[in-house]
Every structure is written in C-alpha cells, then in structure tokens.
Design a protein around this motif. Structure first.
Motif, PDB file in Angstrom:
ATOM      1  N   ASP A   1       0.826  -1.215   0.000  1.00 38.28           N
ATOM      2  CA  ASP A   1       0.000   0.000   0.000  1.00 38.28           C
ATOM      3  C   ASP A   1       0.858   1.263   0.000  1.00 38.28           C
ATOM      4  O   ASP A   1       0.635   2.188  -0.774  1.00 38.28           O
ATOM      5  CB  ASP A   1      -0.936   0.030   1.210  1.00 38.28           C
ATOM      6  N   GLU A   2       1.852   1.280   0.877  1.00 41.68           N
ATOM      7  CA  GLU A   2       2.720   2.454   0.970  1.00 41.68           C
ATOM      8  C   GLU A   2       3.586   2.601  -0.283  1.00 41.68           C
ATOM      9  O   GLU A   2       3.813   3.709  -0.769  1.00 41.68           O
ATOM     10  CB  GLU A   2       3.611   2.346   2.208  1.00 41.68           C
ATOM     11  N   HIS A   3       4.047   1.472  -0.824  1.00 44.51           N
ATOM     12  CA  HIS A   3       4.875   1.508  -2.033  1.00 44.51           C
ATOM     13  C   HIS A   3       4.095   2.069  -3.219  1.00 44.51           C
ATOM     14  O   HIS A   3       4.618   2.888  -3.988  1.00 44.51           O
ATOM     15  CB  HIS A   3       5.402   0.110  -2.354  1.00 44.51           C
ATOM     16  N   VAL A   4       2.841   1.662  -3.374  1.00 43.58           N
ATOM     17  CA  VAL A   4       2.012   2.174  -4.470  1.00 43.58           C
ATOM     18  C   VAL A   4       1.791   3.674  -4.292  1.00 43.58           C
ATOM     19  O   VAL A   4       1.893   4.442  -5.249  1.00 43.58           O
ATOM     20  CB  VAL A   4       0.674   1.411  -4.562  1.00 43.58           C
ATOM     21  N   ARG A   5       1.519   4.117  -3.064  1.00 43.43           N
ATOM     22  CA  ARG A   5       1.343   5.552  -2.816  1.00 43.43           C
ATOM     23  C   ARG A   5       2.631   6.307  -3.148  1.00 43.43           C
ATOM     24  O   ARG A   5       2.595   7.383  -3.726  1.00 43.43           O
ATOM     25  CB  ARG A   5       0.945   5.821  -1.372  1.00 43.43           C
ATOM     26  N   ASP A   6       3.764   5.729  -2.784  1.00 41.12           N
ATOM     27  CA  ASP A   6       5.055   6.350  -3.105  1.00 41.12           C
ATOM     28  C   ASP A   6       5.253   6.462  -4.616  1.00 41.12           C
ATOM     29  O   ASP A   6       5.749   7.481  -5.110  1.00 41.12           O
ATOM     30  CB  ASP A   6       6.209   5.548  -2.500  1.00 41.12           C
ATOM     31  N   MET A   7       4.859   5.432  -5.358  1.00 41.42           N
ATOM     32  CA  MET A   7       4.997   5.481  -6.823  1.00 41.42           C
ATOM     33  C   MET A   7       4.119   6.582  -7.409  1.00 41.42           C
ATOM     34  O   MET A   7       4.541   7.294  -8.332  1.00 41.42           O
ATOM     35  CB  MET A   7       4.624   4.131  -7.448  1.00 41.42           C
ATOM     36  N   ILE A   8       2.911   6.741  -6.881  1.00 41.93           N
ATOM     37  CA  ILE A   8       2.015   7.795  -7.365  1.00 41.93           C
ATOM     38  C   ILE A   8       2.625   9.160  -7.078  1.00 41.93           C
ATOM     39  O   ILE A   8       2.647  10.046  -7.936  1.00 41.93           O
ATOM     40  CB  ILE A   8       0.619   7.658  -6.727  1.00 41.93           C
ATOM     41  N   GLU A   9       3.151   9.337  -5.868  1.00 42.67           N
ATOM     42  CA  GLU A   9       3.775  10.614  -5.509  1.00 42.67           C
ATOM     43  C   GLU A   9       4.963  10.925  -6.415  1.00 42.67           C
ATOM     44  O   GLU A   9       5.136  12.064  -6.863  1.00 42.67           O
ATOM     45  CB  GLU A   9       4.221  10.579  -4.050  1.00 42.67           C
ATOM     46  N   GLN A  10       5.791   9.929  -6.706  1.00 42.60           N
ATOM     47  CA  GLN A  10       6.923  10.140  -7.604  1.00 42.60           C
ATOM     48  C   GLN A  10       6.453  10.555  -8.991  1.00 42.60           C
ATOM     49  O   GLN A  10       7.029  11.457  -9.605  1.00 42.60           O
ATOM     50  CB  GLN A  10       7.758   8.867  -7.712  1.00 42.60           C
ATOM     51  N   LEU A  11       5.398   9.914  -9.479  1.00 42.73           N
ATOM     52  CA  LEU A  11       4.866  10.245 -10.799  1.00 42.73           C
ATOM     53  C   LEU A  11       4.339  11.676 -10.835  1.00 42.73           C
ATOM     54  O   LEU A  11       4.627  12.435 -11.756  1.00 42.73           O
ATOM     55  CB  LEU A  11       3.753   9.268 -11.193  1.00 42.73           C
ATOM     56  N   ILE A  12       3.602  12.058  -9.811  1.00 36.93           N
ATOM     57  CA  ILE A  12       3.011  13.397  -9.779  1.00 36.93           C
ATOM     58  C   ILE A  12       4.085  14.481  -9.753  1.00 36.93           C
ATOM     59  O   ILE A  12       4.001  15.467 -10.485  1.00 36.93           O
ATOM     60  CB  ILE A  12       2.069  13.556  -8.562  1.00 36.93           C
ATOM     61  N   PHE A  13       5.104  14.315  -8.930  1.00 37.42           N
ATOM     62  CA  PHE A  13       6.070  15.383  -8.708  1.00 37.42           C
ATOM     63  C   PHE A  13       7.381  15.222  -9.465  1.00 37.42           C
ATOM     64  O   PHE A  13       8.368  15.884  -9.153  1.00 37.42           O
ATOM     65  CB  PHE A  13       6.303  15.561  -7.211  1.00 37.42           C
ATOM     66  N   THR A  14       7.393  14.366 -10.481  1.00 35.59           N
ATOM     67  CA  THR A  14       8.548  14.263 -11.365  1.00 35.59           C
ATOM     68  C   THR A  14       8.242  15.049 -12.640  1.00 35.59           C
ATOM     69  O   THR A  14       7.179  14.891 -13.231  1.00 35.59           O
ATOM     70  CB  THR A  14       8.845  12.789 -11.721  1.00 35.59           C
ATOM     71  N   ASN A  15       9.156  15.884 -13.030  1.00 36.48           N
ATOM     72  CA  ASN A  15       9.001  16.655 -14.266  1.00 36.48           C
ATOM     73  C   ASN A  15       9.485  15.834 -15.450  1.00 36.48           C
ATOM     74  O   ASN A  15      10.411  15.028 -15.316  1.00 36.48           O
ATOM     75  CB  ASN A  15       9.792  17.962 -14.197  1.00 36.48           C
ATOM     76  N   HIS A  16       8.887  16.067 -16.589  1.00 36.35           N
ATOM     77  CA  HIS A  16       9.338  15.399 -17.807  1.00 36.35           C
ATOM     78  C   HIS A  16      10.806  15.744 -18.036  1.00 36.35           C
ATOM     79  O   HIS A  16      11.214  16.889 -17.878  1.00 36.35           O
ATOM     80  CB  HIS A  16       8.506  15.832 -19.017  1.00 36.35           C
ATOM     81  N   GLY A  17      11.598  14.727 -18.379  1.00 32.75           N
ATOM     82  CA  GLY A  17      13.007  14.929 -18.639  1.00 32.75           C
ATOM     83  C   GLY A  17      13.914  14.708 -17.441  1.00 32.75           C
ATOM     84  O   GLY A  17      15.130  14.695 -17.580  1.00 32.75           O
ATOM     85  N   GLU A  18      13.361  14.539 -16.245  1.00 32.52           N
ATOM     86  CA  GLU A  18      14.181  14.313 -15.054  1.00 32.52           C
ATOM     87  C   GLU A  18      14.818  12.933 -15.036  1.00 32.52           C
ATOM     88  O   GLU A  18      15.915  12.773 -14.519  1.00 32.52           O
ATOM     89  CB  GLU A  18      13.345  14.468 -13.778  1.00 32.52           C
ATOM     90  N   ARG A  19      14.120  11.947 -15.546  1.00 27.95           N
ATOM     91  CA  ARG A  19      14.643  10.576 -15.540  1.00 27.95           C
ATOM     92  C   ARG A  19      15.469  10.352 -16.798  1.00 27.95           C
ATOM     93  O   ARG A  19      14.978  10.540 -17.913  1.00 27.95           O
ATOM     94  CB  ARG A  19      13.497   9.560 -15.492  1.00 27.95           C
ATOM     95  N   VAL A  20      16.701   9.917 -16.623  1.00 26.28           N
ATOM     96  CA  VAL A  20      17.625   9.782 -17.736  1.00 26.28           C
ATOM     97  C   VAL A  20      17.128   8.806 -18.786  1.00 26.28           C
ATOM     98  O   VAL A  20      17.085   9.114 -19.967  1.00 26.28           O
ATOM     99  CB  VAL A  20      19.031   9.355 -17.231  1.00 26.28           C
ATOM    100  N   ASN A  21      16.739   7.624 -18.392  1.00 23.40           N
ATOM    101  CA  ASN A  21      16.323   6.610 -19.354  1.00 23.40           C
ATOM    102  C   ASN A  21      14.819   6.617 -19.641  1.00 23.40           C
ATOM    103  O   ASN A  21      14.343   5.813 -20.442  1.00 23.40           O
ATOM    104  CB  ASN A  21      16.755   5.217 -18.883  1.00 23.40           C
ATOM    105  N   ARG A  22      14.092   7.478 -18.977  1.00 26.65           N
ATOM    106  CA  ARG A  22      12.650   7.605 -19.199  1.00 26.65           C
ATOM    107  C   ARG A  22      12.264   9.087 -19.225  1.00 26.65           C
ATOM    108  O   ARG A  22      11.609   9.585 -18.308  1.00 26.65           O
ATOM    109  CB  ARG A  22      11.866   6.881 -18.120  1.00 26.65           C
ATOM    110  N   PRO A  23      12.650   9.796 -20.268  1.00 23.26           N
ATOM    111  CA  PRO A  23      12.401  11.237 -20.288  1.00 23.26           C
ATOM    112  C   PRO A  23      10.925  11.610 -20.345  1.00 23.26           C
ATOM    113  O   PRO A  23      10.560  12.724 -19.995  1.00 23.26           O
ATOM    114  CB  PRO A  23      13.140  11.712 -21.546  1.00 23.26           C
ATOM    115  N   GLU A  24      10.059  10.685 -20.742  1.00 21.80           N
ATOM    116  CA  GLU A  24       8.626  10.983 -20.798  1.00 21.80           C
ATOM    117  C   GLU A  24       7.941  10.758 -19.459  1.00 21.80           C
ATOM    118  O   GLU A  24       6.776  11.103 -19.277  1.00 21.80           O
ATOM    119  CB  GLU A  24       7.916  10.110 -21.851  1.00 21.80           C
ATOM    120  N   PHE A  25       8.648  10.123 -18.480  1.00 23.06           N
ATOM    121  CA  PHE A  25       8.053   9.812 -17.185  1.00 23.06           C
ATOM    122  C   PHE A  25       7.728  11.088 -16.434  1.00 23.06           C
ATOM    123  O   PHE A  25       8.483  12.043 -16.438  1.00 23.06           O
ATOM    124  CB  PHE A  25       9.013   8.952 -16.350  1.00 23.06           C
ATOM    125  N   GLY A  26       6.613  11.098 -15.758  1.00 23.80           N
ATOM    126  CA  GLY A  26       6.204  12.224 -14.926  1.00 23.80           C
ATOM    127  C   GLY A  26       4.908  12.832 -15.406  1.00 23.80           C
ATOM    128  O   GLY A  26       4.379  12.483 -16.456  1.00 23.80           O
TER     129      GLY A  26
END
Length: 118
Positions: A21-46
């Motif tokens: 439960d906590e891990h899924v919430r953490d993944m959602i939070e990372q997705l929400i507050f990650t800007n496009h281009g922040e992830r080196v191998n996944r520039p579309e993530f966020g």
C-alpha cells in the motif's frame, strides 16, 4: 517488501522497506512530482504537475493538471492501479490533488491527497 521512498535507512542501518500500500502511494507521488526529462532513461516519465505550481493558479490550471495527471497515471501506473476519482483544486497559491484508486493486486481501495504550494 519494496524499497521505501524517499530512500533512507531503517533503525538497523539497512535500506528501509515499505508494504504494498505504501509503495504504491510512493509510486504515485513520484509520478506526480517528477518533471518530464528528469529521468535519464525515461524522459517521458512524470506528470509535469510540479512545474504548474509556479504558474498563475486558476480553475483552468486545475483542469489542465487533472487531464495530464489522468493520462500519466494511466500510462505509467495503469498495470498497478485503477483510478476511481481524481480531483484537482487550485486555491490561492496551493494546488491539491485528491485521488481515489484501487490496487489491482489486492483489489483494495485507497485515497490519497497530494499538495504543493508556494
């Protein structure tokens, strides 16, 4: 058990872990507050929501965030969660995201609130 976010050590000096439960919430939070281009191998993530915190707050901004966040959740976490309800509100200098979702692995429903402001 999954690695907890943000990465830190537990009382034993080991990498802290989180339940599903906590891990899924953490993944959602990372997705929400990650800007496009922040992830080196996944520039579309966020979702790009964090960049919009600095835009003039308005109902139109809230609708834009809701639309882009709905698409990001479906794209990146569609195999993990089912989005039930997503509401984005803009109030003065604060953007609040309320999300109701169910975890596909367990079928359990959860709600979470995320917010950022100036």
């Amino acid at each position: 058990m999954d690695i907890d976010f943000p990465l830190h050590f537990d009382a034993r000096g080991r990498t802290a872990t989180a339940g599903l439960d906590e891990h899924v919430r953490d993944m959602i939070e990372q997705l929400i507050f990650t800007n496009h281009g922040e992830r080196v191998n996944r520039p579309e993530f966020g979702s790009g929501a964090l960049q919009l915190v600095f835009a003039p707050n308005s109902p139109e901004l809230a609708a834009t965030v809701q639309f882009t966040l709905q698409a990001a959740l479906q794209t990146w976490l569609g195999d993990v969660i089912d989005v039930g309800d997503l509401a984005v509100t803009a109030d003065d200098a604060r953007l609040t995201i309320d999300l109701a979702y169910s975890i596909k692995a367990t079928g359990e429903s959860r709600t979470a609130r995320f917010g950022r402001g100036l």
